[in-house]
Enzyme design. Structure first.
Site, mmCIF file in Angstrom:
data_model
loop_
_atom_site.group_PDB
_atom_site.id
_atom_site.type_symbol
_atom_site.label_atom_id
_atom_site.label_comp_id
_atom_site.label_asym_id
_atom_site.label_seq_id
_atom_site.Cartn_x
_atom_site.Cartn_y
_atom_site.Cartn_z
ATOM 1 C CG ASN A 128 44.896 88.364 -3.407
ATOM 2 O OD1 ASN A 128 45.718 88.470 -4.517
ATOM 3 N ND2 ASN A 128 45.131 89.107 -2.400
ATOM 4 C CG HIS A 177 45.198 92.963 -6.672
ATOM 5 N ND1 HIS A 177 45.514 91.652 -6.952
ATOM 6 C CD2 HIS A 177 45.364 92.974 -5.498
ATOM 7 C CE1 HIS A 177 45.981 90.899 -6.028
ATOM 8 N NE2 HIS A 177 45.598 91.686 -4.678
ATOM 9 C CB CYS A 190 48.916 92.039 -4.677
ATOM 10 S SG CYS A 190 48.540 90.570 -3.692
HETATM 11 C C1 LIG Z 1 40.182 89.293 5.713
HETATM 12 C C2 LIG Z 1 38.932 90.150 5.422
HETATM 13 C C3 LIG Z 1 37.829 89.455 4.285
HETATM 14 C C4 LIG Z 1 38.061 89.955 6.784
HETATM 15 O O1 LIG Z 1 36.779 90.607 6.885
HETATM 16 P P1 LIG Z 1 36.376 91.183 8.143
HETATM 17 O O2 LIG Z 1 35.024 91.629 8.160
HETATM 18 O O3 LIG Z 1 37.386 92.431 8.387
HETATM 19 O O4 LIG Z 1 36.594 90.043 9.394
HETATM 20 P P2 LIG Z 1 37.339 90.056 10.775
HETATM 21 O O5 LIG Z 1 38.914 89.851 10.207
HETATM 22 O O6 LIG Z 1 37.057 91.416 11.541
HETATM 23 O O7 LIG Z 1 36.666 89.043 11.346
HETATM 24 C C5 LIG Z 1 35.462 88.901 11.612
HETATM 25 C C6 LIG Z 1 34.921 87.586 12.394
HETATM 26 O O8 LIG Z 1 34.894 86.393 11.280
HETATM 27 C C7 LIG Z 1 35.961 85.503 11.800
HETATM 28 N N1 LIG Z 1 36.645 84.971 10.665
HETATM 29 C C8 LIG Z 1 37.810 85.315 9.966
HETATM 30 N N2 LIG Z 1 37.930 84.532 9.009
HETATM 31 C C9 LIG Z 1 36.956 83.825 8.681
HETATM 32 C C10 LIG Z 1 36.429 82.760 7.946
HETATM 33 N N3 LIG Z 1 37.329 82.248 6.710
HETATM 34 N N4 LIG Z 1 35.461 81.948 8.003
HETATM 35 C C11 LIG Z 1 34.708 82.139 9.078
HETATM 36 N N5 LIG Z 1 35.155 83.089 9.863
HETATM 37 C C12 LIG Z 1 36.076 83.890 9.978
HETATM 38 C C13 LIG Z 1 36.943 86.243 12.458
HETATM 39 O O9 LIG Z 1 37.645 85.329 13.567
HETATM 40 C C14 LIG Z 1 36.284 87.159 13.172
HETATM 41 O O10 LIG Z 1 35.572 86.253 14.342
HETATM 42 P P3 LIG Z 1 35.146 87.153 15.830
HETATM 43 O O11 LIG Z 1 34.496 88.250 15.407
HETATM 44 O O12 LIG Z 1 34.561 86.293 16.622
HETATM 45 O O13 LIG Z 1 36.383 87.589 16.200
HETATM 46 C C15 LIG Z 1 38.877 91.618 5.176
HETATM 47 O O14 LIG Z 1 39.567 92.301 5.990
HETATM 48 C C16 LIG Z 1 39.681 91.888 3.913
HETATM 49 O O15 LIG Z 1 39.333 91.378 2.775
HETATM 50 N N6 LIG Z 1 40.821 92.804 4.204
HETATM 51 C C17 LIG Z 1 41.729 92.981 2.956
HETATM 52 C C18 LIG Z 1 42.578 91.715 2.637
HETATM 53 C C19 LIG Z 1 43.333 91.734 1.299
HETATM 54 O O16 LIG Z 1 42.819 92.216 0.376
HETATM 55 N N7 LIG Z 1 44.447 91.181 1.501
HETATM 56 C C20 LIG Z 1 45.418 91.205 0.295
HETATM 57 C C21 LIG Z 1 45.820 92.618 -0.207
HETATM 58 S S1 LIG Z 1 46.608 92.453 -1.669
#
Ligand SMILES: CC(C)(COP(=O)(O)OP(=O)(O)OC[C@H]1O[C@@H](n2cnc3c(N)ncnc32)[C@H](O)[C@@H]1OP(=O)(O)O)[C@@H](O)C(=O)NCCC(=O)NCCS
Length: 326
Positions: free
Chosen positions: A283, A253, A112
């Site tokens: 993204n 980004h 990215c």
């Molecule tokens: C991916 C992201 C949105 C996840 O958010 P989060 O609050 O950290 O969520 P978690 O991964 O802890 O998951 C929380 C719960 O939601 C669930 N979950 C994950 N994706 C889901 C979706 N698409 N829909 C519904 N539930 C979802 C998980 O299974 C988890 O359930 P559990 O508590 O029963 O285990 C966040 O971590 C993020 O944006 N990170 C940066 C990613 C990024 O920018 N990547 C590219 C960089 S260039």
């Protein structure tokens, strides 16, 4: 030493729109979950037969047109991508042929951060006087490398390309003032596509394990992204003796709206300064920054003389920033 300047921008996003609503009919997710955590409502998905260089060529043509340049004027092509059409040759070479250019061309693999890395490389070539018209493109088709059954990753990404044409600055004031690049390869495991390279060449076994898809530790990526982007922007401001309050536009980004909000909060820059389009594209990896810049320019929001900070982070982890006067 002469500075570089962006004189043309362009972007292209595939026609097909995949909404959160449509996704939630295929996997266990919801518009509410995706939007509240990321700011994404929909993303674009390339059609079958539409490859990274096809997206890149459309964005590049639009940027060249704005710059008033022909493909034959370009003397270097840099494409930031992690979803090249094929392992070799570079998508930049395929783009070169499609444009009708004969410039040297290479891909940059910084995920990215690909466009910020590419912009910085182009800036060095122009500052040194080696090149006079550089085409920098960020293009990715991440829809081909996400596991559409993995709700923790597939909801985040989309396909697009963005392009920038860079030339030597002729104005006394203006152009690219600085670029700063960073990386931390010890964090390679938190965001990666394990297979398809020399570590895990594609095989039936590798495919059965799904190692050809994006694997991510979202929480870790989030933390590192905020920390790294804050320090990269501070570095850009410090290097130029510019106060955060003087920055007119933030081109970030677009990985997660919460990341941008958190970074700007820590920098005491109001969110209204950020140009945001994540709700429509998700993204789009290396395309994200130039797509956002192009939308800011074409909508008339970015005016000549405005100070613009661009920032990006991606797998590696690789990140960087740039400060320019439009
Ligand atoms: C991916 C992201 C949105 C996840 O958010 P989060 O609050 O950290 O969520 P978690 O991964 O802890 O998951 C929380 C719960 O939601 C669930 N979950 C994950 N994706 C889901 C979706 N698409 N829909 C519904 N539930 C979802 C998980 O299974 C988890 O359930 P559990 O508590 O029963 O285990 C966040 O971590 C993020 O944006 N990170 C940066 C990613 C990024 O920018 N990547 C590219 C960089 S260039």
């Amino acid at each position: 030493m002469v500075r570089s300047r962006i004189v043309g921008t362009g972007h292209y996003a595939p026609e097909f729109v995949l909404t959160n609503e449509a996704l939630s009919k295929r996997i266990d997710t919801s518009d509410e979950w995706i939007f509240s955590r990321t700011g994404i409502r929909e993303r674009r998905v390339a059609r079958e037969g539409e490859h990274t260089s096809d997206l890149a060529v459309e964005a590049a043509k639009r940027a060249l047109e704005m710059a008033g340049k022909k493909a034959t004027d370009v003397d270097l092509i840099i494409v930031g991508t992690v979803t090249a059409d094929m392992p070799m040759p570079a998508s930049a070479m395929l783009l070169q042929a499609k444009l009708g250019s004969n410039a040297p061309a290479f891909d940059v693999s910084a995920a990215c951060a690909g466009s910020i890395y590419g912009l910085s490389i182009a800036d060095q070539f122009i500052r040194s006087g080696t090149k006079r018209c550089v085409l920098v493109v960020g293009a990715d088709v991440l829809s081909r490398v996400v596991d559409w059954e993995d709700r923790t990753t597939c909801v985040l990404f989309g396909d697009a390309a963005g392009a920038m044409v860079m030339v030597p600055e002729t104005r006394e004031v203006g152009g690219v003032y600085s670029t700063h690049l960073h990386g931390d390869g010890s964090q390679a495991d938190i965001l990666k596509i394990p297979a398809g390279g020399s570590a895990f060449p594609l095989s039936a076994d590798v495919l059965a394990q799904g190692l050809q898809y994006v694997k991510m530790n979202g929480r870790e990526v989030f933390k590192i992204a905020v920390r790294s982007l804050v320090s990269a922007v501070e570095e850009a401001l410090d290097a130029n003796g510019v106060a955060a309050s003087e920055v007119a536009h933030i081109i970030s980004h677009q990985a997660n709206l919460r990341i941008v909000e958190s970074v700007l909060d820590k920098l005491s820059i109001p969110m209204e300064r950020a140009i945001v389009n994540i709700q429509r594209y998700g993204n789009t990896s290396s395309a994200s920054v130039p797509v956002t810049l192009d939308e800011g320019v074409r909508s008339g929001r970015i005016h000549e003389g405005d100070l613009v900070v661009m920032m990006a982070i991606g797998a590696g982890m690789a990140w960087g920033s740039t400060l320019m006067r439009w």
